[in-house]
Design a protein around this motif. Structure first.
Motif, PDB file in Angstrom:
ATOM      1  N   ARG A  65    -103.593 -40.920 -13.385  1.00 36.94           N
ATOM      2  CA  ARG A  65    -102.161 -40.682 -13.563  1.00 36.94           C
ATOM      3  C   ARG A  65    -101.409 -41.991 -13.776  1.00 36.94           C
ATOM      4  NH1 ARG A  65    -102.864 -36.607  -8.937  1.00 36.94           N
ATOM      5  NH2 ARG A  65    -102.984 -34.576  -9.998  1.00 36.94           N
ATOM      6  N   ARG A  87     -97.325 -34.646 -18.550  1.00 35.19           N
ATOM      7  CA  ARG A  87     -96.643 -33.660 -17.704  1.00 35.19           C
ATOM      8  C   ARG A  87     -97.635 -32.754 -17.001  1.00 35.19           C
ATOM      9  NH1 ARG A  87     -91.652 -31.044 -20.008  1.00 35.19           N
ATOM     10  NH2 ARG A  87     -90.707 -32.589 -18.642  1.00 35.19           N
ATOM     11  N   LEU A  90     -99.157 -34.749 -14.113  1.00 32.30           N
ATOM     12  CA  LEU A  90     -98.192 -35.141 -13.083  1.00 32.30           C
ATOM     13  C   LEU A  90     -97.691 -33.934 -12.311  1.00 32.30           C
ATOM     14  CD1 LEU A  90     -95.981 -38.034 -14.502  1.00 32.30           C
ATOM     15  CD2 LEU A  90     -98.271 -38.088 -13.506  1.00 32.30           C
ATOM     16  N   ASP A  91     -97.567 -32.794 -12.979  1.00 31.12           N
ATOM     17  CA  ASP A  91     -97.150 -31.584 -12.285  1.00 31.12           C
ATOM     18  C   ASP A  91     -98.174 -31.158 -11.232  1.00 31.12           C
ATOM     19  OD1 ASP A  91     -94.758 -31.318 -13.568  1.00 31.12           O
ATOM     20  OD2 ASP A  91     -95.352 -29.664 -14.873  1.00 31.12           O
ATOM     21  N   SER A  95     -97.828 -35.308  -4.608  1.00 35.73           N
ATOM     22  CA  SER A  95     -96.975 -36.343  -4.006  1.00 35.73           C
ATOM     23  C   SER A  95     -97.309 -36.535  -2.529  1.00 35.73           C
ATOM     24  CB  SER A  95     -95.481 -36.005  -4.157  1.00 35.73           C
ATOM     25  OG  SER A  95     -95.134 -35.818  -5.503  1.00 35.73           O
ATOM     26  N   LEU A 113     -94.418 -42.625  -9.662  1.00 33.40           N
ATOM     27  CA  LEU A 113     -94.385 -41.193  -9.966  1.00 33.40           C
ATOM     28  C   LEU A 113     -92.953 -40.715 -10.191  1.00 33.40           C
ATOM     29  CD1 LEU A 113     -96.133 -38.595 -10.174  1.00 33.40           C
ATOM     30  CD2 LEU A 113     -95.711 -38.260  -7.735  1.00 33.40           C
ATOM     31  N   ASP A 114     -92.026 -41.145  -9.347  1.00 35.63           N
ATOM     32  CA  ASP A 114     -90.619 -40.764  -9.530  1.00 35.63           C
ATOM     33  C   ASP A 114     -90.093 -41.244 -10.878  1.00 35.63           C
ATOM     34  OD1 ASP A 114     -90.535 -39.543  -7.056  1.00 35.63           O
ATOM     35  OD2 ASP A 114     -89.682 -41.284  -6.023  1.00 35.63           O
ATOM     36  N   ARG A 117     -91.841 -39.164 -13.755  1.00 41.14           N
ATOM     37  CA  ARG A 117     -91.321 -37.794 -13.876  1.00 41.14           C
ATOM     38  C   ARG A 117     -89.918 -37.768 -14.471  1.00 41.14           C
ATOM     39  NH1 ARG A 117     -93.718 -35.360  -8.125  1.00 41.14           N
ATOM     40  NH2 ARG A 117     -95.619 -34.472  -9.040  1.00 41.14           N
ATOM     41  N   GLU A 121     -88.726 -35.919 -18.071  1.00 45.18           N
ATOM     42  CA  GLU A 121     -87.616 -34.985 -18.227  1.00 45.18           C
ATOM     43  C   GLU A 121     -86.642 -35.449 -19.299  1.00 45.18           C
ATOM     44  OE1 GLU A 121     -87.669 -32.004 -16.857  1.00 45.18           O
ATOM     45  OE2 GLU A 121     -89.590 -32.697 -16.057  1.00 45.18           O
ATOM     46  N   HIS A 234     -87.338 -33.767  -6.148  1.00 42.67           N
ATOM     47  CA  HIS A 234     -88.696 -33.546  -6.637  1.00 42.67           C
ATOM     48  C   HIS A 234     -88.811 -32.350  -7.570  1.00 42.67           C
ATOM     49  CE1 HIS A 234     -90.099 -36.792  -4.183  1.00 42.67           C
ATOM     50  NE2 HIS A 234     -89.693 -36.212  -3.078  1.00 42.67           N
ATOM     51  N   ASP A 236     -86.976 -32.193 -10.563  1.00 44.48           N
ATOM     52  CA  ASP A 236     -86.350 -32.635 -11.822  1.00 44.48           C
ATOM     53  C   ASP A 236     -84.841 -32.809 -11.726  1.00 44.48           C
ATOM     54  OD1 ASP A 236     -88.963 -32.138 -12.707  1.00 44.48           O
ATOM     55  OD2 ASP A 236     -88.443 -30.152 -13.454  1.00 44.48           O
TER      56      ASP A 236
END
Length: 424
Positions: A65, A87, A90-91, A95, A113-114, A117, A121, A234, A236
């Motif tokens: 990742r 995506r 990561l989905d 976490s 990761l934040d 993501r 978006e 977390h 979106d």
């Protein structure tokens, strides 16, 4: 442009990045560059990653990742194939931050990761149906009154429910009982009531108040405080999560000025997020200083009891327990073993749990957005917890409690409720 490759003490090499000087003027890319360069791609993280252990795909482990997010953030052409593949994987990430506990180089994976993501978006909005589902999920759980109303409807029609919704309903909520008047003590602490916990497990915070009352500590809520913001952040809606953090700071601040010792969380997921308020709002000149103060005052309930003289708590602990330590407690807050230590001091008998570092699959709303993976993780965790034949499983987070309890196997309770019952 880029960073040099240097040997690391683990035998790996610092990751090379290819951000331009212009890229690094952007705070999120500068932070991503810092995190990426700390990775030596040794792969130790994969050994403890729940999804990698299940799926065996490098892209469903932390190292893979990280490479996907690196490609995403360095991609100036904004290619759709990169975002779509990233995506998917990561989905699937929980976490859980198990990888951070394992990592010998201290890679702050959750920060990357934040960033990844949020970038996804921006570049590739989800389909309208998925956005609507996530919007509904956020707004169903973050408002306690709304959630309680929806829960009441769900309990009424429980026999007609199937699938993921049925497993999210509590087997039998324990009556909260009475709360002592916390204002009668000189020592004062605030408690974050939470968003779903008052509905799913109303006895948890009441039990915490009763136990701390025996230690001469008053535990009271600030009614204006609401959801910690983790659910929004977390799902979106990172700015909405920050707004909830700001609202809570405003609600708590008068009490802090009045001298409360701490802000207590009985849900470790909330505690982990509140402790990050200082970082979340570090660039907000109106809130940065107060947010840092809030994070410094945030305490998981076990931190309070761990530091107290427990002699006034004469527990009659007769039930054999298995303790499931939530990821947010052991990996995010670094409090692995703390609850077990308190329970042992109070005389409880704890069974040995194999692989105590692994995630149960709850992970906030993950058990709803990724139900198949979450169910496999839950069943594996229950097998390990039940191997010692406990009478009850204790945990420290409402998400884990509901998710594990949804399997309708061994009873699952918050550990402070069991302490409260033993004192009674």
């Amino acid at each position: 442009m880029g960073s040099s490759i240097q040997a690391d003490s683990t035998g790996g090499y610092d990751m090379q990045t290819h951000f331009t000087a212009e890229d690094l003027q952007q705070p999120h890319l500068r932070e991503a560059d810092r995190v990426l360069r700390s990775c030596v791609h040794c792969g130790f993280c994969n050994a403890t990653c729940p999804t990698y252990r299940l799926l065996g795909d490098e892209r469903d482990g932390p190292r893979g990742r990280i490479y996907l997010m690196k490609a995403l953030l360095e991609d100036r052409d904004e290619r759709a194939d990169i975002t779509a593949e990233t995506r998917l994987h990561l989905d699937r990430c929980l976490s859980c931050r198990n990888c951070e506990t394992t990592c010998p180089s201290g890679v702050e994976y959750h920060k990357l990761l934040d960033i990844g993501r949020a970038e996804l978006e921006r570049r590739l909005p989800r389909p309208a149906s998925e956005r609507a589902f996530r919007f509904a999920l956020r707004h169903a759980v973050v408002e306690p009154a709304r959630f309680k109303a929806l829960l009441a409807v769900g309990l009424t029609f429980r026999p007609l429910l199937t699938g993921r919704l049925a497993t999210k309903l509590p087997p039998a909520p324990v009556n909260a009982g009475t709360r002592p008047d916390g204002h009668r003590h000189a020592r004062q602490m605030l408690i974050l009531e939470g968003c779903v916990q008052p509905g799913l497990s109303p006895n948890t915070n009441a039990a915490a108040a009763r136990v701390l009352d025996r230690l001469g500590i008053g535990l009271t809520p600030a009614p204006e405080a609401g959801c910690c913001g983790a659910v929004d952040f977390h799902l979106d809606a990172q700015e909405a999560g920050r707004d909830r953090a700001r609202a809570n700071i405003d609600a708590w601040w008068p009490h802090i000025e009045a001298g409360v010792e701490a802000i207590v969380q009985t849900a470790s997921g909330c505690g982990a997020f509140v402790k990050e308020y200082g970082e979340l709002l570090a660039d907000d000149p109106a809130y940065a200083e107060r947010a840092a103060r809030i994070s410094a005052l945030a305490r998981d309930l076990v931190e309070v009891l761990r530091d107290e003289d427990l002699e006034p708590l004469h527990a009659k602990a007769e039930r054999r327990l298995a303790f499931h330590c939530p990821c947010t407690l052991q990996h995010a807050q670094k409090l692995g073993g703390a609850v077990e230590g308190v329970l042992t001091r109070l005389g409880f008998s704890l069974s040995v749990v194999q692989n105590p570092h692994l995630c149960c699959g709850s992970a906030g709303t993950y058990s709803i957005t990724q139900p198949e993976l979450a169910a496999r993780l839950r069943d594996d965790r229950l097998d390990a917890l039940e191997a010692g034949e406990p009478e009850v499983i204790a945990t420290a987070n409402i998400g884990c409690q509901t998710h594990l309890g949804g399997a309708d196997r061994t009873e699952v309770r918050h550990w402070i409720e069991l302490v409260d019952e033993a004192l009674s």
